[in-house]
Write a protein that holds these residues in place. Structure first.
Motif, PDB file in Angstrom:
ATOM      1  N   SER A   1      -5.401   2.307 -11.491  1.00 19.79           N
ATOM      2  CA  SER A   1      -5.587   2.154 -13.016  1.00 19.79           C
ATOM      3  C   SER A   1      -4.325   1.139 -13.281  1.00 19.79           C
ATOM      4  O   SER A   1      -4.687   0.984 -14.300  1.00 19.79           O
ATOM      5  CB  SER A   1      -5.547   3.416 -13.185  1.00 19.79           C
ATOM      6  OG  SER A   1      -5.664   3.375 -14.588  1.00 19.79           O
ATOM      7  N   GLY A   2      -3.622   1.682 -12.133  1.00 20.63           N
ATOM      8  CA  GLY A   2      -1.875   0.819 -13.218  1.00 20.63           C
ATOM      9  C   GLY A   2      -1.643  -0.201 -12.589  1.00 20.63           C
ATOM     10  O   GLY A   2      -0.643  -1.258 -13.923  1.00 20.63           O
ATOM     11  N   ALA A   3      -2.008  -0.562 -11.817  1.00 17.95           N
ATOM     12  CA  ALA A   3      -2.080  -2.110 -11.724  1.00 17.95           C
ATOM     13  C   ALA A   3      -3.024  -3.080 -12.587  1.00 17.95           C
ATOM     14  O   ALA A   3      -3.054  -4.443 -13.294  1.00 17.95           O
ATOM     15  CB  ALA A   3      -2.703  -3.099  -9.909  1.00 17.95           C
TER      16      ALA A   3
ATOM     17  N   ASP B   1      -7.164  -5.595  -0.036  1.00 14.14           N
ATOM     18  CA  ASP B   1      -6.589  -6.944   0.943  1.00 14.14           C
ATOM     19  C   ASP B   1      -6.635  -8.360  -0.153  1.00 14.14           C
ATOM     20  O   ASP B   1      -5.893  -9.752  -0.408  1.00 14.14           O
ATOM     21  CB  ASP B   1      -7.850  -7.732   1.716  1.00 14.14           C
ATOM     22  CG  ASP B   1      -7.271  -6.695   2.788  1.00 14.14           C
ATOM     23  OD1 ASP B   1      -6.063  -6.008   3.160  1.00 14.14           O
ATOM     24  OD2 ASP B   1      -7.839  -6.695   4.307  1.00 14.14           O
ATOM     25  N   ASP B   2      -7.747  -8.563  -0.763  1.00 19.72           N
ATOM     26  CA  ASP B   2      -7.854  -9.166  -1.768  1.00 19.72           C
ATOM     27  C   ASP B   2      -6.639  -9.667  -2.976  1.00 19.72           C
ATOM     28  O   ASP B   2      -6.595 -10.800  -3.319  1.00 19.72           O
ATOM     29  CB  ASP B   2      -9.475  -9.326  -2.300  1.00 19.72           C
ATOM     30  CG  ASP B   2     -10.159  -9.986  -1.190  1.00 19.72           C
ATOM     31  OD1 ASP B   2     -10.236 -10.204  -0.265  1.00 19.72           O
ATOM     32  OD2 ASP B   2     -11.495  -9.647  -1.621  1.00 19.72           O
ATOM     33  N   GLU B   3      -6.565  -8.056  -3.556  1.00 15.00           N
ATOM     34  CA  GLU B   3      -5.827  -8.371  -4.539  1.00 15.00           C
ATOM     35  C   GLU B   3      -4.933  -8.840  -3.949  1.00 15.00           C
ATOM     36  O   GLU B   3      -3.831  -9.685  -4.571  1.00 15.00           O
ATOM     37  CB  GLU B   3      -5.234  -7.010  -4.780  1.00 15.00           C
ATOM     38  CG  GLU B   3      -6.698  -6.220  -5.699  1.00 15.00           C
ATOM     39  CD  GLU B   3      -6.985  -5.376  -5.894  1.00 15.00           C
ATOM     40  OE1 GLU B   3      -6.565  -4.458  -7.284  1.00 15.00           O
ATOM     41  OE2 GLU B   3      -7.014  -3.936  -5.029  1.00 15.00           O
ATOM     42  N   LYS B   4      -4.535  -8.082  -2.396  1.00 16.83           N
ATOM     43  CA  LYS B   4      -2.647  -8.259  -2.566  1.00 16.83           C
ATOM     44  C   LYS B   4      -1.977 -10.081  -2.079  1.00 16.83           C
ATOM     45  O   LYS B   4      -1.487 -10.683  -2.652  1.00 16.83           O
ATOM     46  CB  LYS B   4      -2.321  -8.081  -1.265  1.00 16.83           C
ATOM     47  CG  LYS B   4      -2.305  -6.182  -0.959  1.00 16.83           C
ATOM     48  CD  LYS B   4      -1.747  -5.609   0.053  1.00 16.83           C
ATOM     49  CE  LYS B   4      -1.221  -3.987  -0.128  1.00 16.83           C
ATOM     50  NZ  LYS B   4      -0.600  -3.406   0.718  1.00 16.83           N
TER      51      LYS B   4
ATOM     52  N   LYS C   1       1.879  -1.907  -8.077  1.00 15.21           N
ATOM     53  CA  LYS C   1       1.042  -0.942  -8.140  1.00 15.21           C
ATOM     54  C   LYS C   1      -0.480  -0.647  -7.495  1.00 15.21           C
ATOM     55  O   LYS C   1      -0.651   0.234  -6.733  1.00 15.21           O
ATOM     56  CB  LYS C   1       0.703  -0.768  -9.396  1.00 15.21           C
ATOM     57  CG  LYS C   1       1.740  -0.154 -10.386  1.00 15.21           C
ATOM     58  CD  LYS C   1       0.865  -0.996 -11.815  1.00 15.21           C
ATOM     59  CE  LYS C   1       2.373  -0.365 -12.655  1.00 15.21           C
ATOM     60  NZ  LYS C   1       2.992   1.038 -13.042  1.00 15.21           N
ATOM     61  N   VAL C   2      -0.761  -2.104  -6.682  1.00 16.50           N
ATOM     62  CA  VAL C   2      -1.680  -2.018  -5.743  1.00 16.50           C
ATOM     63  C   VAL C   2      -1.126  -1.507  -4.500  1.00 16.50           C
ATOM     64  O   VAL C   2      -2.389  -0.870  -3.951  1.00 16.50           O
ATOM     65  CB  VAL C   2      -1.876  -3.350  -5.783  1.00 16.50           C
ATOM     66  CG1 VAL C   2      -3.365  -3.713  -4.715  1.00 16.50           C
ATOM     67  CG2 VAL C   2      -2.939  -4.447  -7.203  1.00 16.50           C
ATOM     68  N   THR C   3       0.079  -2.329  -3.788  1.00 15.19           N
ATOM     69  CA  THR C   3       0.453  -1.633  -2.794  1.00 15.19           C
ATOM     70  C   THR C   3       0.137  -0.187  -2.324  1.00 15.19           C
ATOM     71  O   THR C   3       0.108   0.866  -1.366  1.00 15.19           O
ATOM     72  CB  THR C   3       1.829  -1.690  -2.253  1.00 15.19           C
ATOM     73  OG1 THR C   3       1.796  -3.481  -2.516  1.00 15.19           O
ATOM     74  CG2 THR C   3       1.848  -1.629  -0.440  1.00 15.19           C
ATOM     75  N   ALA C   4       0.905   0.759  -3.899  1.00 16.20           N
ATOM     76  CA  ALA C   4       0.995   1.991  -3.879  1.00 16.20           C
ATOM     77  C   ALA C   4      -0.276   3.115  -4.547  1.00 16.20           C
ATOM     78  O   ALA C   4      -0.314   3.784  -4.445  1.00 16.20           O
ATOM     79  CB  ALA C   4       1.627   2.555  -5.122  1.00 16.20           C
TER      80      ALA C   4
END
Length: 416
Positions: free
Chosen positions: A352-354, A402-405, A345-348
């Motif tokens: 909110s979904g993440a 970037d931090d999330e990934k 979801k982060v990549t997309a």
């Protein structure tokens, strides 16, 4: 403590009320209901694996049915009334959790929003009915205002209680002391003449964090200074206690004022002025604020330090496959699935979904803490640190992809 507003005559006739007399039974069952609201919501959400969204929809539907039955009754019926309170308690908890876990609304903001909402409910209620007394609930409009106020008090109590715990870092057990002390202050004020209706609603709000903290104390792992019963067992214990009390009240009618019963006017109490009331509660609020300020300045541990903006604490890393040799494969598979979904979801660019999906990881991890931590405290601590880092990255007010990934990818590697 009672919130009734009585006429000036020696005695009066009582119209059939839709709510119980305010006795010790009222407060006892109310605290039990708030405890169930916390523990049962977590058990259904996490223990049964339904997730926050589905659990909220289920209890919203149940609330509509139960409240509909309550509104159709002509007088107070203990079973229906207290079932409505239990369901409202669960629903209020879930609505606050939705704001916090799904929408990433800060607890201080949700506390303020619910406080304003409650003030608005009371303002409109009083403007229309000219009373907020619980003993005046014998018309449909007043009952609707009453149940709306009850729902908002549960949501407010949940948000304020959780915010206090996040601010202070207090664990189960010690966290019970603050609401107990504040309730004692309300009782003292009432005994010295503070308005009974004001005292009733203040105590009603404060029983919510008291009950929730009791539930957490019973359910939390022993490693966190709880009793380690789990949310399922805690829910069963308190539901059984509620059922026993309601059966007793149904049989004895100890909290029912019969229709057309003549009630003798109690001896009038000396009322204090508005200025004295404001001054008294100003002192109480300042004292509570000073305590919270002091507690927030104390060290809360590594996770708490990061959440409060303190310097991050370095954590060890896991060797490849180390978690797999320590924890059950089925558990790790669940954690990986949620983490992979969050990363997707982060990549997309579905932030909110993440946030919604990673909340499932948090609840599942917390639910399994006692069992997993006992297997290997060191490995559990490392994974806990990495999950906290991922939660912080995804829930940031200004998230960095970037931090999330990076945090999610690192977590995935450790979960193998």
């Amino acid at each position: 403590m009672t919130s009734s507003t009585r006429p000036s005559t020696r005695s009066w006739r009582v119209t059939a009320s839709k709510v119980p007399e305010v006795t010790i039974w009222f407060w006892l069952i109310k605290i039990l209901c708030t405890t169930v609201g916390e523990s049962f919501a977590d058990w259904v959400n996490v223990g049964l694996g339904l997730g926050l969204g589905i659990t909220t929809m289920i209890f919203t539907a149940v609330l509509a049915v139960v409240l509909g039955v309550q509104l159709r009754l002509q007088r107070y019926v203990p079973v229906v009334y207290w079932l409505t309170v239990v369901v409202l308690s669960v629903a209020g908890t879930l609505y606050t959790d939705i704001l916090t876990d799904r929408l990433a609304v800060p607890l201080v903001l949700s506390t303020a929003v619910f406080a304003v909402a409650l003030a608005a409910v009371f303002g409109v209620w009083f403007a229309r009915e000219r009373t907020l007394s619980i003993h005046s609930i014998f018309t449909l409009p007043r009952e609707l205002f009453y149940w709306l106020a009850v729902l908002v008090t549960f949501a407010l109590g949940t948000a304020a209680g959780d915010w206090t715990l996040a601010l202070t870092g207090w664990g189960p057990g010690i966290s019970v002391l603050l609401p107990v002390t504040l309730i004692a202050a309300v009782i003292v004020g009432w005994r010295f003449g503070v308005n009974a209706v004001l005292s009733f609603w203040l105590a009603y709000i404060l029983t919510r964090p008291l009950g929730a903290n009791l539930g957490d104390w019973f359910a939390s792992p022993t490693a966190q200074h709880g009793l380690g019963l789990g949310y399922g067992v805690t829910s069963v214990i308190f539901l059984a206690a509620i059922a026993a009390a309601v059966v007793y009240l149904t049989r004895t009618r100890a909290d029912v004022i019969e229709l057309n019963d003549e009630v003798t006017q109690p001896k009038p109490r000396r009322a204090v002025s508005v200025v004295a009331t404001v001054g008294y509660y100003a002192v109480v609020i300042l004292a509570a604020g000073a305590l919270l300020q002091w507690a927030s300045a104390q060290p809360h541990g590594s996770a708490g330090a990061e959440e409060e903006g303190g310097p991050p604490v370095a954590a060890a890393s896991l060797a490849p496959g180390e978690a797999g040799t320590t924890f059950p494969a089925a558990d790790l598979a669940q954690f990986r699935t949620i983490t992979q979904d969050t990363l997707a979801k982060v990549t997309a660019a579905d932030q909110s979904g993440a946030r919604t999906r990673i909340a499932d990881l948090e609840t599942l991890w917390d639910h399994d803490q006692d069992r997993l931590q006992s297997m290997n405290p060191k490995t559990w601590s490392v994974l806990d640190h990495e999950i906290d880092a991922a939660l912080k990255a995804v829930r940031s007010g200004n998230p960095s992809v970037d931090d999330e990934k990076q945090t999610l990818t690192k977590l995935l590697a450790s979960l193998r």
